[in-house]
Design a protein around this motif. Structure first.
Motif, PDB file in Angstrom:
ATOM      1  N   LEU A 117      22.250 101.036 -44.143  1.00  0.00           N
ATOM      2  CA  LEU A 117      21.156 101.174 -45.104  1.00  0.00           C
ATOM      3  C   LEU A 117      20.795 102.636 -45.374  1.00  0.00           C
ATOM      4  CD1 LEU A 117      18.879  98.323 -43.712  1.00  0.00           C
ATOM      5  CD2 LEU A 117      20.146  98.273 -45.863  1.00  0.00           C
TER       6      LEU A 117
ATOM      7  N   LEU B  91      13.073  97.547 -46.116  1.00  0.00           N
ATOM      8  CA  LEU B  91      14.473  97.559 -45.681  1.00  0.00           C
ATOM      9  C   LEU B  91      14.967  96.147 -45.369  1.00  0.00           C
ATOM     10  CD1 LEU B  91      14.630 100.773 -43.457  1.00  0.00           C
ATOM     11  CD2 LEU B  91      15.652 100.428 -45.710  1.00  0.00           C
ATOM     12  N   ASP B  92      14.097  95.301 -44.838  1.00  0.00           N
ATOM     13  CA  ASP B  92      14.466  93.903 -44.606  1.00  0.00           C
ATOM     14  C   ASP B  92      14.715  93.177 -45.927  1.00  0.00           C
ATOM     15  OD1 ASP B  92      14.613  93.750 -41.876  1.00  0.00           O
ATOM     16  OD2 ASP B  92      12.559  93.061 -41.574  1.00  0.00           O
TER      17      ASP B  92
ATOM     18  N   TYR C 275      12.313  92.631 -39.038  1.00  0.00           N
ATOM     19  CA  TYR C 275      12.939  93.912 -38.709  1.00  0.00           C
ATOM     20  C   TYR C 275      14.437  93.780 -38.414  1.00  0.00           C
ATOM     21  CZ  TYR C 275       7.938  94.684 -38.180  1.00  0.00           C
ATOM     22  OH  TYR C 275       6.585  94.708 -38.399  1.00  0.00           O
ATOM     23  N   ARG C 276      15.106  92.928 -39.168  1.00  0.00           N
ATOM     24  CA  ARG C 276      16.564  92.813 -39.044  1.00  0.00           C
ATOM     25  C   ARG C 276      17.241  94.129 -39.386  1.00  0.00           C
ATOM     26  NH1 ARG C 276      18.629  89.194 -43.133  1.00  0.00           N
ATOM     27  NH2 ARG C 276      20.694  89.434 -42.207  1.00  0.00           N
ATOM     28  N   TYR C 277      16.575  94.914 -40.205  1.00  0.00           N
ATOM     29  CA  TYR C 277      17.174  96.157 -40.684  1.00  0.00           C
ATOM     30  C   TYR C 277      17.590  97.073 -39.529  1.00  0.00           C
ATOM     31  CZ  TYR C 277      13.002  98.832 -39.465  1.00  0.00           C
ATOM     32  OH  TYR C 277      11.997  99.446 -38.766  1.00  0.00           O
ATOM     33  N   ARG C 278      16.931  96.934 -38.338  1.00  0.00           N
ATOM     34  CA  ARG C 278      17.224  97.831 -37.222  1.00  0.00           C
ATOM     35  C   ARG C 278      18.691  97.766 -36.818  1.00  0.00           C
ATOM     36  NH1 ARG C 278      11.895  95.833 -33.835  1.00  0.00           N
ATOM     37  NH2 ARG C 278      10.323  97.099 -34.947  1.00  0.00           N
TER      38      ARG C 278
ATOM     39  N   LEU D 103      18.098  94.380 -47.399  1.00  0.00           N
ATOM     40  CA  LEU D 103      19.197  93.803 -46.624  1.00  0.00           C
ATOM     41  C   LEU D 103      19.366  92.320 -46.923  1.00  0.00           C
ATOM     42  CD1 LEU D 103      21.333  93.944 -44.363  1.00  0.00           C
ATOM     43  CD2 LEU D 103      19.473  93.504 -42.725  1.00  0.00           C
TER      44      LEU D 103
ATOM     45  N   TYR E 133      21.089  97.424 -38.860  1.00  0.00           N
ATOM     46  CA  TYR E 133      21.921  97.857 -39.986  1.00  0.00           C
ATOM     47  C   TYR E 133      21.526  99.243 -40.497  1.00  0.00           C
ATOM     48  CZ  TYR E 133      23.384  92.950 -40.275  1.00  0.00           C
ATOM     49  OH  TYR E 133      23.890  91.709 -40.002  1.00  0.00           O
ATOM     50  N   LEU E 134      20.859 100.025 -39.668  1.00  0.00           N
ATOM     51  CA  LEU E 134      20.318 101.300 -40.151  1.00  0.00           C
ATOM     52  C   LEU E 134      21.399 102.209 -40.727  1.00  0.00           C
ATOM     53  CD1 LEU E 134      17.512 102.364 -37.658  1.00  0.00           C
ATOM     54  CD2 LEU E 134      17.317 102.050 -40.126  1.00  0.00           C
TER      55      LEU E 134
END
Length: 608
Positions: free
Chosen positions: A588, A474-475, A579-582, A478, A584-585
């Motif tokens: 995403l 996910l990172d 874990y930048r994706y957290r 993104l 933008y969940l």
């Protein structure tokens, strides 16, 4: 001549579609058939020369309705549409000129330049190379190829063509000097680039692009004060120019003055209320907003930037092409076949490669900076050589088949050493490009997505370390979405296509690992951030290199990394990119079901 508006071509040429993009070239008559129209063409040229553009356009449209292959009328109408900024129309017209006469050097150069301007480097290179073949003593042909190769991350070859252009020109032309300076900057040769910029500005102090390029070089070299001073000089040349605002925003962002950078981009947007910000400006804005913790606004900017890129370039994911290549690679590289396919002999002397593999934005640049801080290792950066060899293979093996099927010719008696020849070609190109610094015995090759060709790499270099950098999927998705990238069959413009190409490549990696013996090491970006020394030692041991503490201080490595990560790798190791994706969940969400199996297989999880 009575045209129905609905019949006009969608490209904007103002020709009927049947006389433009829907034209069947087989219906064109010989040039001699339109000789009676030459007086009208001459009149159109004369009108264009004296600035009577409307009359010139009318005459060209009349001629091309009757004779759509008339070169003079095509050339004049092309120049009119180009000056109007009607890019699709200009491209359609100049394409027809080149198709009608592939040796028309002017038209070939114009098409190459137009393709370069819209970011289609692959096709632009085809035409720029043909311009050099057609006119090898024309400086502009070499300049064009130098521009395209530089932006396509092959600056060493681009440098050759810039220097050839200067040699043929016989004088120190300011714009060429600035082009060469930008090329050297992309090679990390900052002192040489600076000297050329100084020379170029001394010869022509009011060329805006030269001042902007020099300012960008100083920003890259971390001299923000000098970059600001050069932008002040640019302001005197072109007060209020939008490009100056963009460059100031980039410098302020590098200096971590995010509010000022964002204000400059907002000012830039206000100047162009009809068109708004461009692709690069929108993505830069998104990255600034991300650093400021304004995540929803950041994603909206990424979204807008990607839509703008598709709108302007027309670049969409080549899903069928990518799937076909992956399918053919999996069908060829099987354990049964590989038992009888020969391998190249190990490299006995001279520098040897270390392959750093990984999807774009996975952390490969950080690993290369770490390795190239070692006294025995040179940074090769994004070498296109494996991809080039895949394309050259049919010719080099004298095979009627394409890659990878051409490898079947290795069973022929006169090609039994074919892999040694491919390997030697790779190493020869490395020498020609000056990749390896004196006194160093190893070099890195970190071309993104080289793992697609991991089977070929292992056949050519069976002893070479293959270091595969992994990161939370996910990172990766993104980060690719927040940057302007063309790798991976143009997958980067949509979240779903990034995810699908990531899965395709990872599936191919797993296939190679099942079917053949590899000197392979997977290393997770997050593990390096968590325990840098342990994992750097692990990487160095795997690459048969002694531990050196300089590798822990990769941010002090003075080389310029020619990637979107160039700014990050000049800073100490930090965990902000983990874990930048957290944040933008919800954005995403469409790709999470696609990626969940890969996330679990790699030992990651999804945290809210």
């Amino acid at each position: 001549m009575n045209m129905v508006p609905n019949d006009l071509c969608a490209c904007g040429s103002r020709l009927r579609a049947l006389r433009c993009c829907q034209l069947d070239a087989r219906t064109l008559g010989p040039a001699s058939a339109s000789r009676h129209l030459l007086p009208l063409v001459d009149e159109a040229i004369a009108c264009h020369t004296r600035g009577a553009f409307a009359e010139a356009e009318r005459l060209c449209l009349e001629v091309l309705e009757l004779a759509p292959g008339q070169g003079g009328a095509l050339a004049v109408l092309f120049q009119i549409r180009k000056a109007q900024g009607a890019r699709p129309a200009a491209e359609a017209l100049v394409r027809r000129l080149v198709a009608l006469d592939p040796n028309n050097i002017w038209a070939t150069q114009e098409l190459a330049l137009l393709l370069f301007g819209k970011g289609d480097l692959a096709e632009g290179e085809v035409h720029a190379r043909n311009a050099v073949r057609t006119a090898p003593t024309d400086p502009q042909s070499h300049n064009l190829l130098g521009m395209i190769l530089t932006e396509a991350n092959r600056p060493q070859v681009g440098e050759f063509h810039y220097r050839k252009a200067l040699e043929l020109l016989g004088q120190r032309q300011p714009i060429l000097l600035a082009n060469l300076a930008w090329n050297l900057k992309n090679q990390g040769r900052m002192a040489e680039a600076r000297a050329l910029y100084e020379e170029s500005v001394a010869l022509a102090p009011t060329i805006l692009q030269t001042l902007l390029g020099w300012a960008r070089m100083e920003e890259t070299d971390r001299d923000f004060a000098r970059a600001d001073a050069l932008l002040d000089d640019a302001e005197k040349v072109a007060p209020g120019h939008p490009s100056i605002l963009l460059h100031r925003a980039i410098v302020r962002g590098r200096a971590k003055d995010y509010d000022a950078a964002l204000a400059l981009l907002d000012q830039l947007e206000g100047m162009n209320q009809s068109g708004g910000l461009g692709t690069n400006e929108l993505l830069e804005k998104g990255r600034l907003l991300d650093k400021m913790g304004r995540f929803d606004e950041a994603f909206a900017a990424f979204d807008a930037g990607k839509r703008k890129n598709v709108e302007l370039s027309g670049a969409v994911y080549m899903a069928e092409h990518a799937a076909q290549l992956a399918g053919r690679l999996k069908a060829y590289f099987t354990a049964q076949r590989l038992r009888i396919v020969p391998r190249a002999k190990p490299v006995e002397s001279g520098p040897r490669p270390i392959f750093i593999l990984g999807f774009p934005r996975s952390g490969t640049t950080m690993v290369e900076q770490t390795l190239s801080a070692h006294p025995k290792v040179s940074a090769g950066d994004e070498l296109t050589l494996v991809h080039d060899i895949a394309n050259l293979m049919p010719r080099m093996l004298n095979s009627p088949l394409a890659y990878p099927e051409a490898l079947a010719d290795l069973w022929m008696g006169d090609q039994s050493e074919g892999l040694d020849n491919l390997r030697d070609h790779y190493l020869q190109r490395v020498r020609q490009m000056g990749v390896v610094e004196p006194g160093k015995s190893r070099f890195t090759d970190k071309m993104p997505l080289n793992e697609t060709h991991m089977g070929l790499i292992a056949l050519m270099f069976p002893d070479a370390p293959l270091i595969h950098v992994l990161r939370h999927p996910l990172d990766i998705v993104l980060s690719v979405y927040s940057n302007h990238l063309t790798h991976g069959f143009y997958c980067a413009n949509q979240l779903e296509t990034i995810a699908r190409h990531y899965l395709l490549v990872m599936d191919l990696v797993e296939h190679y690992r099942r079917e053949m013996a590899l000197k392979y090491l997977a290393v997770r970006y997050e593990d390096i951030v968590d325990d840098q020394e342990t994992h750097v030692k692990r990487i160095l041991t795997f690459a048969d290199l002694p531990f050196d503490r300089k590798c822990l201080r990769f941010h002090e490595n003075k080389r310029y990394a020619r990637t979107a990560s160039y700014a990050q790798v000049t800073e100490k190791l930090y965990d902000a990119s983990r874990y930048r994706y957290r944040q933008y969940l919800k954005h995403l969400k469409p790709v999470i079901p696609l990626l969940e199996p890969a996330i679990a297989r790699l030992g990651y999880r999804i945290d809210g």
